[in-house]
Motif scaffolding. Structure first.
Motif, PDB file in Angstrom:
ATOM      1  N   GLN A 170       8.986  -8.050  -1.719  1.00 12.94           N
ATOM      2  CA  GLN A 170       8.503  -9.345  -2.226  1.00 12.94           C
ATOM      3  C   GLN A 170       7.411  -9.891  -1.315  1.00 12.94           C
ATOM      4  OE1 GLN A 170       9.122 -10.753  -5.070  1.00 12.94           O
ATOM      5  NE2 GLN A 170      10.545  -9.113  -5.579  1.00 12.94           N
TER       6      GLN A 170
ATOM      7  N   HIS B 206       5.258  -8.200   0.652  1.00 11.47           N
ATOM      8  CA  HIS B 206       3.993  -7.460   0.817  1.00 11.47           C
ATOM      9  C   HIS B 206       3.402  -6.924  -0.479  1.00 11.47           C
ATOM     10  CE1 HIS B 206       4.276  -7.800   5.129  1.00 11.47           C
ATOM     11  NE2 HIS B 206       5.539  -7.434   5.046  1.00 11.47           N
ATOM     12  N   LYS B 207       4.081  -7.168  -1.609  1.00  9.39           N
ATOM     13  CA  LYS B 207       3.560  -6.550  -2.837  1.00  9.39           C
ATOM     14  C   LYS B 207       2.243  -7.179  -3.291  1.00  9.39           C
ATOM     15  CE  LYS B 207       6.230  -9.043  -6.295  1.00  9.39           C
ATOM     16  NZ  LYS B 207       7.260  -8.969  -7.312  1.00  9.39           N
ATOM     17  N   HIS B 208       1.883  -8.331  -2.700  1.00  8.63           N
ATOM     18  CA  HIS B 208       0.599  -8.949  -3.053  1.00  8.63           C
ATOM     19  C   HIS B 208      -0.580  -8.010  -2.766  1.00  8.63           C
ATOM     20  CE1 HIS B 208      -0.625  -9.694   1.135  1.00  8.63           C
ATOM     21  NE2 HIS B 208       0.674  -9.768   1.350  1.00  8.63           N
TER      22      HIS B 208
ATOM     23  N   LYS C 249      -1.773  -6.584  -5.894  1.00  6.43           N
ATOM     24  CA  LYS C 249      -1.900  -7.560  -6.986  1.00  6.43           C
ATOM     25  C   LYS C 249      -2.846  -7.033  -8.080  1.00  6.43           C
ATOM     26  CE  LYS C 249      -3.064 -12.422  -7.557  1.00  6.43           C
ATOM     27  NZ  LYS C 249      -4.500 -12.483  -7.864  1.00  6.43           N
TER      28      LYS C 249
END
Ligand SMILES: Cc1ncc(COP(=O)(O)O)c(C=O)c1O
Length: 468
Positions: free
Chosen positions: A266, A268-270, A273
């Motif tokens: 949650q 680091h998944k940006h 994007k």
């Protein structure tokens, strides 16, 4: 069989218990003198096989140790290892459900779960995918799907005289060169688009490169982004490039061979994007997820595309139209024989869950920050690239200034010296004209003290090399 099991057990016990350096560098000519490599007409004793297997393990760098920072994987994954052993025992083949029933269903579940993480499978669409021999093959299949999407007749009629153009960043993995070579596109028609000072593909340069190739009468068909570049771990900007791909109707691929697992986290998944906007996505489970080589997947948002692109032949003897025909994965692959890589990945995921992978990403990212802070606090260690992911690229520089050629020589010598002393095994890499030590944080067991020891050795040996 029992004798072989006994030998394996003895060798494995010895290998796992031995307290040994992470690698023992030895020249090939020397090694050839130690091991009897010749193959002859007459068979040999079991004892000779045991000795040869022992040599194999003895000279093999130990990729499981925390001091192994050289490659994009490190550590040992026991559930996956169990899977690998069982896979070899079964010798299953993944072309048809008949000869690999459980592994086929496991592979389908893995593809479904990975597609959910990428966003190719949702309540409105269902993605597709297949396991491949590695990220290189995943990138090849992506480009093949792109070619089929843009020019479907090439599959049956060949090229004619059109020039296709594929675009990747100048930081992309060299597998794109292999892909254009293999697909007959030509390495001259792979455009290395400029990256910015963060190592990320520059969208403005991408548009210019597309326009230039159109003006030449060429046909651009493929944009390959990287999520986690090999040298610095940069993530290319997806939404901007997706808009460009849309504008010119080009296939958009993301090479997530190294960086994909950030999607578990949650926090680091940006970094990825917009990845659901891509057409295809490469995922190597044998890198950060530490499943024994090889375990990789090519995913796509377009159900049926893999089969349209890859299928052909085999209906008269292999792909029978029986009640399980829909479960035959072979037509989605360019391989006939294909190892059952699904079991080791499935077992490892089952054992630790998605949260286990997320924890690993989060912990290693925190360790990366610690490492970068330590480097920044030193007057002789200097970062030479931003570290958004788990690649830390830095240089040892003595206080008396040296030019880049001298620094390159010194840093390469430093890596080799550390390895020769049985200390950490790191590699060196060149980035924007500077050569530094490339540290890859991929081992979930690595602690701050291991980083301290490594950086301490860099300073100690660096000072010694300069003094001599
Ligand atoms: C970004 C990237 N893509 C693709 C590959 C190739 O993957 P494989 O070695 O599984 O073929 C690598 C390998 O290091 C990589 O770093």
């Amino acid at each position: 069989m029992q004798q072989y099991l006994d030998i394996f057990e003895q060798l494995a016990q010895q290998y796992l218990q031995q307290d040994r350096p992470v690698s023992k560098p030895i020249k090939a000519e020397q090694l050839k003198q130690i091991i009897n490599l010749s193959l002859g007409k007459k068979g040999t004793e079991l004892e000779d096989l045991k000795q040869a297997a022992g040599h194999y393990l003895n000279y093999q760098p130990d990729t499981a140790q925390v001091d192994f920072f050289k490659l994009l994987y490190s550590g040992r994954n026991n559930p996956a290892l169990l899977g690998d052993w069982v896979t070899s025992l079964s010798n299953a083949n993944m072309h048809t459900y008949q000869v690999s029933p459980v592994a086929t269903l496991m592979e389908l579940e893995l593809v479904e779960q990975l597609n959910r993480l990428v966003g190719f499978t949702s309540h409105t669409q269902s993605g597709d995918g297949v396991m491949v021999s590695g990220g290189s093959q995943a990138n090849l299949i992506a480009m093949m799907m792109a070619r089929h999407h843009g020019l479907p007749n090439i599959k049956t009629q060949g090229f004619g005289n059109q020039t296709l153009v594929a675009l990747v960043s100048d930081q992309a993995h060299y597998s794109s060169q292999k892909a254009v070579n293999l697909l007959g596109i030509g390495t001259d028609n792979l455009i290395a688009v400029a990256s910015d000072d963060q190592g990320k593909l520059c969208p403005a340069a991408l548009t210019t490169a597309i326009e230039t190739s159109l003006q030449k009468g060429h046909k651009p068909f493929y944009i390959g982004l990287t999520a986690g570049t090999t040298v610095t771990g940069a993530f290319d900007p997806i939404p901007e490039c997706a808009a460009i791909a849309d504008q010119y109707n080009l296939w958009l691929h993301i090479d997530g061979a190294w960086g994909a697992p950030v999607l578990f986290s949650q926090q680091h998944k940006h970094l990825l994007k917009g990845c659901q906007l891509a057409d295809s996505f490469s995922w190597d489970a044998h890198k950060l997820m530490n499943v024994p080589i090889t375990a990789a997947v090519i995913l796509t948002r377009h159900r049926g595309m893999l089969e349209q692109t890859c299928a052909g032949g085999g209906d008269d003897y292999l792909f029978h139209s029986d009640e399980n025909a829909d479960y035959n994965l072979g037509q989605k692959s360019i391989q006939c024989g294909r190892r059952a890589d699904a079991l080791k990945l499935w077992l490892s995921w089952k054992a630790i869950g998605s949260h286990g992978f997320a924890d690993k990403v989060n912990r290693l990212q925190a360790l990366k920050h610690y490492c970068v802070d330590q480097i920044s606090a030193s007057d002789k260690l200097h970062m030479i690239a931003p570290a958004v992911y788990l690649n830390v690229l830095f240089q040892y520089r003595p206080l008396t200034p040296l030019n880049q050629a001298q620094l390159r020589e010194l840093n390469i010598a430093l890596c080799k010296h550390m390895q020769a002393q049985g200390c950490a095994y790191v590699d060196y890499a060149k980035y924007q004209g500077e050569t530094g030590i490339r540290l890859i944080l991929a081992n979930g067991d690595t602690q701050e003290k291991d980083i301290q020891r490594l950086l301490g050795h860099c300073l100690e040996f660096g000072n010694q090399l300069v003094a001599n």
